[in-house]
Scaffold this motif. Structure first.
Motif, PDB file in Angstrom:
ATOM      1  N   UNK A 329      54.941  -4.999  44.610  1.00  0.00           N
ATOM      2  CA  UNK A 329      56.333  -4.741  44.251  1.00  0.00           C
ATOM      3  C   UNK A 329      57.237  -5.381  45.292  1.00  0.00           C
ATOM      4  N   UNK A 330      58.079  -6.343  44.878  1.00  0.00           N
ATOM      5  CA  UNK A 330      59.015  -6.961  45.808  1.00  0.00           C
ATOM      6  C   UNK A 330      60.466  -6.608  45.500  1.00  0.00           C
ATOM      7  N   UNK A 331      60.758  -6.064  44.329  1.00  0.00           N
ATOM      8  CA  UNK A 331      62.121  -5.686  43.978  1.00  0.00           C
ATOM      9  C   UNK A 331      62.400  -4.219  44.286  1.00  0.00           C
ATOM     10  N   UNK A 332      61.356  -3.415  44.373  1.00  0.00           N
ATOM     11  CA  UNK A 332      61.463  -2.023  44.823  1.00  0.00           C
ATOM     12  C   UNK A 332      60.492  -1.868  45.985  1.00  0.00           C
ATOM     13  N   UNK A 333      60.912  -1.196  47.017  1.00  0.00           N
ATOM     14  CA  UNK A 333      60.074  -1.016  48.198  1.00  0.00           C
ATOM     15  C   UNK A 333      58.709  -0.446  47.791  1.00  0.00           C
ATOM     16  N   UNK A 334      57.637  -1.112  48.214  1.00  0.00           N
ATOM     17  CA  UNK A 334      56.295  -0.691  47.829  1.00  0.00           C
ATOM     18  C   UNK A 334      55.966   0.707  48.359  1.00  0.00           C
ATOM     19  N   UNK A 335      56.565   1.097  49.497  1.00  0.00           N
ATOM     20  CA  UNK A 335      56.344   2.453  50.010  1.00  0.00           C
ATOM     21  C   UNK A 335      56.940   3.492  49.071  1.00  0.00           C
ATOM     22  N   UNK A 336      58.083   3.189  48.464  1.00  0.00           N
ATOM     23  CA  UNK A 336      58.683   4.105  47.482  1.00  0.00           C
ATOM     24  C   UNK A 336      57.779   4.226  46.257  1.00  0.00           C
ATOM     25  N   UNK A 337      57.221   3.102  45.802  1.00  0.00           N
ATOM     26  CA  UNK A 337      56.330   3.126  44.638  1.00  0.00           C
ATOM     27  C   UNK A 337      55.096   3.981  44.932  1.00  0.00           C
ATOM     28  N   UNK A 338      54.516   3.806  46.106  1.00  0.00           N
ATOM     29  CA  UNK A 338      53.342   4.598  46.476  1.00  0.00           C
ATOM     30  C   UNK A 338      53.666   6.080  46.556  1.00  0.00           C
ATOM     31  N   UNK A 339      54.830   6.406  47.070  1.00  0.00           N
ATOM     32  CA  UNK A 339      55.237   7.814  47.189  1.00  0.00           C
ATOM     33  C   UNK A 339      55.419   8.447  45.808  1.00  0.00           C
ATOM     34  N   UNK A 340      56.082   7.744  44.895  1.00  0.00           N
ATOM     35  CA  UNK A 340      56.292   8.278  43.551  1.00  0.00           C
ATOM     36  C   UNK A 340      54.960   8.437  42.829  1.00  0.00           C
ATOM     37  N   UNK A 341      54.053   7.470  42.992  1.00  0.00           N
ATOM     38  CA  UNK A 341      52.738   7.570  42.362  1.00  0.00           C
ATOM     39  C   UNK A 341      51.963   8.766  42.917  1.00  0.00           C
ATOM     40  N   UNK A 342      52.095   9.025  44.215  1.00  0.00           N
ATOM     41  CA  UNK A 342      51.400  10.174  44.817  1.00  0.00           C
ATOM     42  C   UNK A 342      51.951  11.486  44.282  1.00  0.00           C
ATOM     43  N   UNK A 343      53.273  11.573  44.101  1.00  0.00           N
ATOM     44  CA  UNK A 343      53.871  12.786  43.543  1.00  0.00           C
ATOM     45  C   UNK A 343      53.392  13.008  42.115  1.00  0.00           C
ATOM     46  N   UNK A 344      53.324  11.936  41.316  1.00  0.00           N
ATOM     47  CA  UNK A 344      52.824  12.057  39.946  1.00  0.00           C
ATOM     48  C   UNK A 344      51.373  12.534  39.929  1.00  0.00           C
ATOM     49  N   UNK A 345      50.571  12.000  40.826  1.00  0.00           N
ATOM     50  CA  UNK A 345      49.159  12.384  40.859  1.00  0.00           C
ATOM     51  C   UNK A 345      48.999  13.854  41.230  1.00  0.00           C
ATOM     52  N   UNK A 346      49.828  14.324  42.157  1.00  0.00           N
ATOM     53  CA  UNK A 346      49.717  15.705  42.619  1.00  0.00           C
ATOM     54  C   UNK A 346      50.376  16.688  41.654  1.00  0.00           C
ATOM     55  N   UNK A 347      51.572  16.345  41.144  1.00  0.00           N
ATOM     56  CA  UNK A 347      52.361  17.304  40.366  1.00  0.00           C
ATOM     57  C   UNK A 347      52.196  17.164  38.853  1.00  0.00           C
ATOM     58  N   UNK A 348      51.796  15.968  38.379  1.00  0.00           N
ATOM     59  CA  UNK A 348      51.672  15.769  36.934  1.00  0.00           C
ATOM     60  C   UNK A 348      50.234  15.578  36.493  1.00  0.00           C
ATOM     61  N   UNK A 349      49.303  15.514  37.449  1.00  0.00           N
ATOM     62  CA  UNK A 349      47.889  15.476  37.095  1.00  0.00           C
ATOM     63  C   UNK A 349      47.397  14.184  36.500  1.00  0.00           C
ATOM     64  N   UNK A 350      48.028  13.064  36.841  1.00  0.00           N
ATOM     65  CA  UNK A 350      47.562  11.762  36.344  1.00  0.00           C
ATOM     66  C   UNK A 350      47.148  10.914  37.539  1.00  0.00           C
ATOM     67  N   UNK A 351      46.028  10.225  37.414  1.00  0.00           N
ATOM     68  CA  UNK A 351      45.399   9.593  38.565  1.00  0.00           C
ATOM     69  C   UNK A 351      45.842   8.144  38.733  1.00  0.00           C
ATOM     70  N   UNK A 375      63.220   7.465  37.101  1.00  0.00           N
ATOM     71  CA  UNK A 375      62.934   6.384  36.155  1.00  0.00           C
ATOM     72  C   UNK A 375      61.642   5.672  36.524  1.00  0.00           C
ATOM     73  N   UNK A 376      61.432   5.451  37.814  1.00  0.00           N
ATOM     74  CA  UNK A 376      60.197   4.817  38.273  1.00  0.00           C
ATOM     75  C   UNK A 376      58.987   5.689  37.935  1.00  0.00           C
ATOM     76  N   UNK A 377      59.135   6.999  38.085  1.00  0.00           N
ATOM     77  CA  UNK A 377      58.048   7.921  37.739  1.00  0.00           C
ATOM     78  C   UNK A 377      57.718   7.846  36.252  1.00  0.00           C
ATOM     79  N   UNK A 378      58.750   7.801  35.415  1.00  0.00           N
ATOM     80  CA  UNK A 378      58.523   7.707  33.971  1.00  0.00           C
ATOM     81  C   UNK A 378      57.846   6.395  33.601  1.00  0.00           C
ATOM     82  N   UNK A 379      58.248   5.289  34.252  1.00  0.00           N
ATOM     83  CA  UNK A 379      57.639   3.989  33.963  1.00  0.00           C
ATOM     84  C   UNK A 379      56.172   3.974  34.379  1.00  0.00           C
ATOM     85  N   UNK A 380      55.864   4.561  35.538  1.00  0.00           N
ATOM     86  CA  UNK A 380      54.478   4.611  36.000  1.00  0.00           C
ATOM     87  C   UNK A 380      53.605   5.468  35.071  1.00  0.00           C
TER      88      UNK A 380
END
Length: 453
Positions: A329-351, A375-380
């Protein structure tokens, strides 16, 4: 009279007459209270210096300082004016950085032509250390610009530039580029740290004492940062970054601005007759599709300065090809993407731990604000579950590590913009008749994908 370095003399501000003691009236021109205390210093870099004497500066109470209107003039380009804070400010210095061929020289020659069209009595000095006068005129003719009154100086020597400034006293000064300028006082090799600091200081000092505006272009490194010492960026009033997302679209944004906001974004299209402002920015960031929206695509409303527009975030997940998953990811900070993906994995149960994640933003704009988290969470989630979002949907909200979706600023304006562009379903963390209220990422997933899973 003979001068000794460091000695104090009194010089008439009208005629330049010098003498060792103060008098109420100048013996040469007869002016009253015109003798100013000066110090003999050949190296003093001050526009007030004449004949080797620099006016001695003394502290004054803030209450006795008169405030004057800096004044602005239009550059002739509304997007450039927006980023500058409403136009170019007099007695200011602006540094413009961008990769080669992106359009820095084109923007400045257009600015020179627009300035002369609105200010018939103004004067423009265009200093080029990279192109010949013939090349500059050829570009102006190709762009159909009337630049007959522009003074062209093709030189690398700072002393030649200062002589031209003193003789012409221009209102608009363009240096293209500052890395090519050198002074014999700092060596003979352009582009060194000492050269940039010395030449930049001399040019800025000249402008600060006159109702003039200075634009300087600068080279950039392979990382996109302005080449040279950071002190050059500290010396100027405004630092402009020139970016591109394609061969036609250009973005400019202020990294520093003493006369306006640094949140504004200017958007241009490079056409045959030069840089043109984009009339409908949202059209650049939304993909026009004939069919339905694919999985992994979500829209949000972002603010850049004083205006809002809809952008499209695109996500793609594929099985990791190595033991460690990666984020591209070069248009959105990759650390933000990783953080949102981790929240989804923990709170929404998707790996996502076994997935490589690819993120893109339609139109190539870089997104930094926290309002894009939901919005990023929904897209992921959409990309991972391979379930598309409903048509004409906008999502805004900040995502916490606990999975909560927090309110964002200027939500009313975001909702208004989305409605005007035809988006009829808006998810936001606020109770409103026009929105679907969501308070957590789990609730967001349930509301959007409840009928599709």
């Amino acid at each position: 009279m003979a001068k000794k370095k460091g000695s104090v003399i009194f010089k008439c501000s009208k005629c330049g007459y010098c003498q060792p003691g103060w008098l109420g009236r100048c013996p040469e021109c007869g002016g009253w209270n015109t003798l100013e205390e000066c110090i003999a210093d050949d190296n003093a870099a001050s526009p007030l210096q004449k004949n080797g004497f620099a006016v001695k500066v003394k502290p004054v109470p803030m209450s006795k300082i008169s405030v004057y209107d800096n004044g602005r003039f239009s550059t002739g380009n509304r997007e450039f004016d927006r980023v500058l804070g409403g136009g170019a400010t007099k007695r200011s210095a602006t540094l413009i950085g961008g990769e080669p061929g992106i359009g820095k020289s084109t923007l400045l020659i257009q600015t020179a032509a627009a300035f002369l069209a609105e200010n018939s009595t103004g004067r423009v000095l265009y200093v080029s250390g990279e192109e010949s006068a013939s090349q500059i005129k050829t570009r102006a003719m190709r762009l159909n610009l009337n630049v007959d009154a522009v003074e062209i100086l093709c030189t690398l020597r700072l002393e030649d530039i200062l002589d031209a400034l003193d003789s012409l006293n221009p209102t608009l000064v363009i240096i293209d580029s500052i890395q090519t300028v050198y002074s014999i006082e700092a060596g003979i090799i352009p582009g060194t740290v000492n050269q940039l600091k010395y030449c930049g200081n001399e040019l800025i000092s000249w402008v600060k004492e006159r109702d003039s505006v200075l634009f300087m272009t600068a080279h950039v490194t392979k990382d996109g940062n302005i080449a040279g010492p950071k002190s050059l960026e500290h010396m100027v009033d405004t630092v402009i970054s020139f970016e591109r997302n394609s061969d036609e679209v250009r973005f400019i944004r202020a990294l520093k601005n003493r006369f306006g906001s640094v949140d504004e974004l200017g958007i241009f299209e490079m056409e045959a007759d030069g840089l043109k402002p984009v009339s409908d920015p949202s059209a650049l960031f939304i993909t026009r599709r004939k069919g339905s929206t694919p999985a992994g695509v979500a829209c949000t409303c972002v603010f850049e300065g004083s205006r809002a527009f809809i952008v499209e975030i695109q996500a793609l997940t594929v099985p990791a090809k190595a033991s460690l998953n990666r984020v591209y990811s070069d248009k959105i900070d990759s650390a933000r993407v990783s953080r949102v993906a981790a929240v989804l994995e923990k709170r929404a149960g998707i790996q996502f731990c076994d997935q490589d994640i690819y993120i893109n933003v339609a139109g190539g704009i870089k997104l930094n604000e926290s309002a894009i988290d939901a919005c990023l969470a929904a897209a992921l989630y959409s990309a991972r579950a391979d379930i598309p979002l409903p048509e004409r949907t906008v999502i805004s909200g900040e995502l916490s590590l606990a999975g909560e979706i927090r309110p964002v600023g200027k939500l009313k304006q975001r909702i208004k913009t989305a409605r005007e562009l035809g988006y009829n379903k808006i998810f936001a963390p606020e109770n409103d008749d026009e929105t679907v209220c969501i308070s957590s990422v789990k609730e967001l997933i349930s509301e959007i994908f409840a009928n599709k899973r």
